[in-house]
Motif scaffolding. Structure first.
Motif, PDB file in Angstrom:
ATOM      1  N   CYS A 214       0.850  -1.243  -0.115  1.00  9.32           N
ATOM      2  CA  CYS A 214       0.222  -0.012   0.019  1.00  9.32           C
ATOM      3  C   CYS A 214       0.838   0.917  -0.078  1.00  9.32           C
ATOM      4  CB  CYS A 214      -1.118  -0.143   1.180  1.00  9.32           C
ATOM      5  SG  CYS A 214       0.082   0.292   2.666  1.00  9.32           S
ATOM      6  N   ASP A 215       0.233   2.463   0.032  1.00 11.52           N
ATOM      7  CA  ASP A 215       0.934   3.611  -0.182  1.00 11.52           C
ATOM      8  C   ASP A 215       1.498   4.268   1.283  1.00 11.52           C
ATOM      9  OD1 ASP A 215       0.608   3.954  -2.633  1.00 11.52           O
ATOM     10  OD2 ASP A 215      -0.917   5.530  -2.742  1.00 11.52           O
ATOM     11  N   SER A 216       1.181   3.404   2.354  1.00  6.15           N
ATOM     12  CA  SER A 216       1.761   3.672   3.663  1.00  6.15           C
ATOM     13  C   SER A 216       3.095   2.855   3.691  1.00  6.15           C
ATOM     14  CB  SER A 216       0.821   3.376   4.628  1.00  6.15           C
ATOM     15  OG  SER A 216      -0.253   4.194   4.714  1.00  6.15           O
ATOM     16  N   SER A 217       3.218   1.783   2.715  1.00  5.71           N
ATOM     17  CA  SER A 217       4.614   1.263   2.820  1.00  5.71           C
ATOM     18  C   SER A 217       5.564   2.007   2.013  1.00  5.71           C
ATOM     19  CB  SER A 217       4.424  -0.047   2.138  1.00  5.71           C
ATOM     20  OG  SER A 217       3.472  -0.850   2.705  1.00  5.71           O
ATOM     21  N   ARG A 218       7.151   1.721   2.325  1.00  7.73           N
ATOM     22  CA  ARG A 218       7.906   2.410   1.490  1.00  7.73           C
ATOM     23  C   ARG A 218       7.897   2.151   0.121  1.00  7.73           C
ATOM     24  NH1 ARG A 218      14.195   0.005   2.709  1.00  7.73           N
ATOM     25  NH2 ARG A 218      15.049   1.292   1.208  1.00  7.73           N
ATOM     26  N   GLY A 219       7.615   0.960  -0.158  1.00  9.58           N
ATOM     27  CA  GLY A 219       7.733   0.870  -1.941  1.00  9.58           C
ATOM     28  C   GLY A 219       6.856   1.349  -2.554  1.00  9.58           C
ATOM     29  N   ARG A 220       5.261   1.300  -1.938  1.00  6.95           N
ATOM     30  CA  ARG A 220       4.115   1.906  -2.639  1.00  6.95           C
ATOM     31  C   ARG A 220       4.047   1.198  -4.039  1.00  6.95           C
ATOM     32  NH1 ARG A 220       4.787   8.289  -1.653  1.00  6.95           N
ATOM     33  NH2 ARG A 220       4.306   8.020   0.714  1.00  6.95           N
ATOM     34  N   HIS A 221       4.164  -0.267  -4.013  1.00  9.86           N
ATOM     35  CA  HIS A 221       4.368  -1.017  -5.081  1.00  9.86           C
ATOM     36  C   HIS A 221       2.994  -1.154  -5.846  1.00  9.86           C
ATOM     37  CE1 HIS A 221       8.419  -2.107  -3.618  1.00  9.86           C
ATOM     38  NE2 HIS A 221       8.821  -1.585  -4.685  1.00  9.86           N
ATOM     39  N   ALA A 222       1.808  -1.121  -5.003  1.00  9.56           N
ATOM     40  CA  ALA A 222       0.500  -1.582  -5.687  1.00  9.56           C
ATOM     41  C   ALA A 222       0.175  -0.390  -6.825  1.00  9.56           C
ATOM     42  CB  ALA A 222      -0.550  -1.641  -4.584  1.00  9.56           C
ATOM     43  N   THR A 223       0.566   0.912  -6.176  1.00  9.69           N
ATOM     44  CA  THR A 223       0.173   2.008  -6.917  1.00  9.69           C
ATOM     45  C   THR A 223       1.192   2.011  -8.244  1.00  9.69           C
ATOM     46  OG1 THR A 223      -0.414   3.372  -5.090  1.00  9.69           O
ATOM     47  CG2 THR A 223       0.366   4.660  -6.948  1.00  9.69           C
ATOM     48  N   LYS A 224       2.388   1.726  -7.955  1.00 11.30           N
ATOM     49  CA  LYS A 224       3.585   1.618  -9.120  1.00 11.30           C
ATOM     50  C   LYS A 224       3.049   0.636 -10.031  1.00 11.30           C
ATOM     51  CE  LYS A 224       7.281   3.145  -6.542  1.00 11.30           C
ATOM     52  NZ  LYS A 224       8.828   2.910  -5.941  1.00 11.30           N
ATOM     53  N   HIS A 225       2.507  -0.449  -9.724  1.00 15.88           N
ATOM     54  CA  HIS A 225       1.839  -1.453 -10.690  1.00 15.88           C
ATOM     55  C   HIS A 225       0.762  -0.730 -11.515  1.00 15.88           C
ATOM     56  CE1 HIS A 225       0.394  -5.096 -12.295  1.00 15.88           C
ATOM     57  NE2 HIS A 225      -0.693  -4.978 -11.946  1.00 15.88           N
ATOM     58  N   HIS A 226      -0.068  -0.057 -10.765  1.00 15.43           N
ATOM     59  CA  HIS A 226      -1.187   0.498 -11.334  1.00 15.43           C
ATOM     60  C   HIS A 226      -0.671   1.421 -12.626  1.00 15.43           C
ATOM     61  CE1 HIS A 226      -4.172   3.319 -12.673  1.00 15.43           C
ATOM     62  NE2 HIS A 226      -3.517   4.256 -12.102  1.00 15.43           N
ATOM     63  N   ARG A 227       0.331   2.136 -12.110  1.00 15.49           N
ATOM     64  CA  ARG A 227       0.914   3.183 -13.106  1.00 15.49           C
ATOM     65  C   ARG A 227       1.547   2.610 -14.432  1.00 15.49           C
ATOM     66  NH1 ARG A 227       2.924   7.230  -8.590  1.00 15.49           N
ATOM     67  NH2 ARG A 227       1.099   8.198  -8.188  1.00 15.49           N
ATOM     68  N   SER A 228       2.234   1.481 -14.160  1.00  8.60           N
ATOM     69  CA  SER A 228       3.018   0.590 -15.147  1.00  8.60           C
ATOM     70  C   SER A 228       2.210  -0.120 -15.902  1.00  8.60           C
ATOM     71  CB  SER A 228       4.180  -0.097 -14.797  1.00  8.60           C
ATOM     72  OG  SER A 228       3.690  -1.049 -13.758  1.00  8.60           O
ATOM     73  N   SER A 229       1.114  -0.646 -15.295  1.00  9.82           N
ATOM     74  CA  SER A 229       0.166  -1.649 -16.213  1.00  9.82           C
ATOM     75  C   SER A 229      -1.070  -0.920 -16.900  1.00  9.82           C
ATOM     76  CB  SER A 229      -0.132  -2.497 -15.209  1.00  9.82           C
ATOM     77  OG  SER A 229      -1.069  -2.180 -14.266  1.00  9.82           O
ATOM     78  N   GLY A 230      -1.507   0.100 -16.062  1.00  8.58           N
ATOM     79  CA  GLY A 230      -3.024   0.709 -16.501  1.00  8.58           C
ATOM     80  C   GLY A 230      -4.039  -0.012 -15.748  1.00  8.58           C
ATOM     81  N   HIS A 231      -3.826  -0.954 -14.945  1.00 10.81           N
ATOM     82  CA  HIS A 231      -4.858  -1.850 -14.308  1.00 10.81           C
ATOM     83  C   HIS A 231      -5.432  -0.950 -13.364  1.00 10.81           C
ATOM     84  CE1 HIS A 231      -2.494  -5.871 -15.535  1.00 10.81           C
ATOM     85  NE2 HIS A 231      -3.218  -5.328 -16.453  1.00 10.81           N
ATOM     86  N   PRO A 232      -6.875  -0.814 -13.159  1.00  8.39           N
ATOM     87  CA  PRO A 232      -7.245   0.366 -12.435  1.00  8.39           C
ATOM     88  C   PRO A 232      -7.540  -0.016 -11.123  1.00  8.39           C
ATOM     89  CG  PRO A 232      -8.951  -0.785 -14.041  1.00  8.39           C
ATOM     90  CD  PRO A 232      -7.998  -1.313 -14.122  1.00  8.39           C
ATOM     91  N   ILE A 233      -7.856  -1.276 -10.770  1.00  5.18           N
ATOM     92  CA  ILE A 233      -8.735  -1.749  -9.439  1.00  5.18           C
ATOM     93  C   ILE A 233      -7.791  -2.637  -8.663  1.00  5.18           C
ATOM     94  CG2 ILE A 233     -10.498  -2.433  -8.231  1.00  5.18           C
ATOM     95  CD1 ILE A 233     -12.243  -1.587 -10.612  1.00  5.18           C
ATOM     96  N   ALA A 234      -7.640  -2.317  -7.376  1.00  7.82           N
ATOM     97  CA  ALA A 234      -6.754  -3.205  -6.487  1.00  7.82           C
ATOM     98  C   ALA A 234      -7.594  -3.434  -5.142  1.00  7.82           C
ATOM     99  CB  ALA A 234      -5.290  -2.745  -6.088  1.00  7.82           C
TER     100      ALA A 234
END
Length: 86
Positions: free
Chosen positions: A45-65
């Motif tokens: 999640c965005d409270s985590s250091r990496g914010r990898h779910a948001t980064k995945h959305h931005r790179s893939s365009g997948h809209p919903i997590a």
């Protein structure tokens, strides 16, 4: 009030990992986990250091997590910036 217009992109998915895929590879920790409802990618999640779910959305365009935290049944549409379900 806006309504999410991306519900048609939700697919039956199987979580690709039991933790944040990128954090596990980097040896990092996370706060909460989110699962992409288009492909099953698990990111932090965005409270985590990496914010990898948001980064995945931005790179893939997948809209919903969706949250994969015990007892939580909500999802977030990154495009419409809206909670989906609850």
């Amino acid at each position: 009030m806006a309504r999410c217009t991306h519900l048609d992109q939700i697919r039956p998915v199987t979580a690709a990992s039991t933790g944040c895929e990128e954090c596990l590879a980097l040896g990092q920790r996370w706060v909460h986990l989110r699962e992409c409802l288009s492909c099953g990618h698990v990111g932090c999640c965005d409270s985590s250091r990496g914010r990898h779910a948001t980064k995945h959305h931005r790179s893939s365009g997948h809209p919903i997590a969706a949250s994969v935290e015990p007892g939580e049944s909500w999802a977030w549409c990154y495009v419409d910036e809206e909670v989906v379900g609850q």
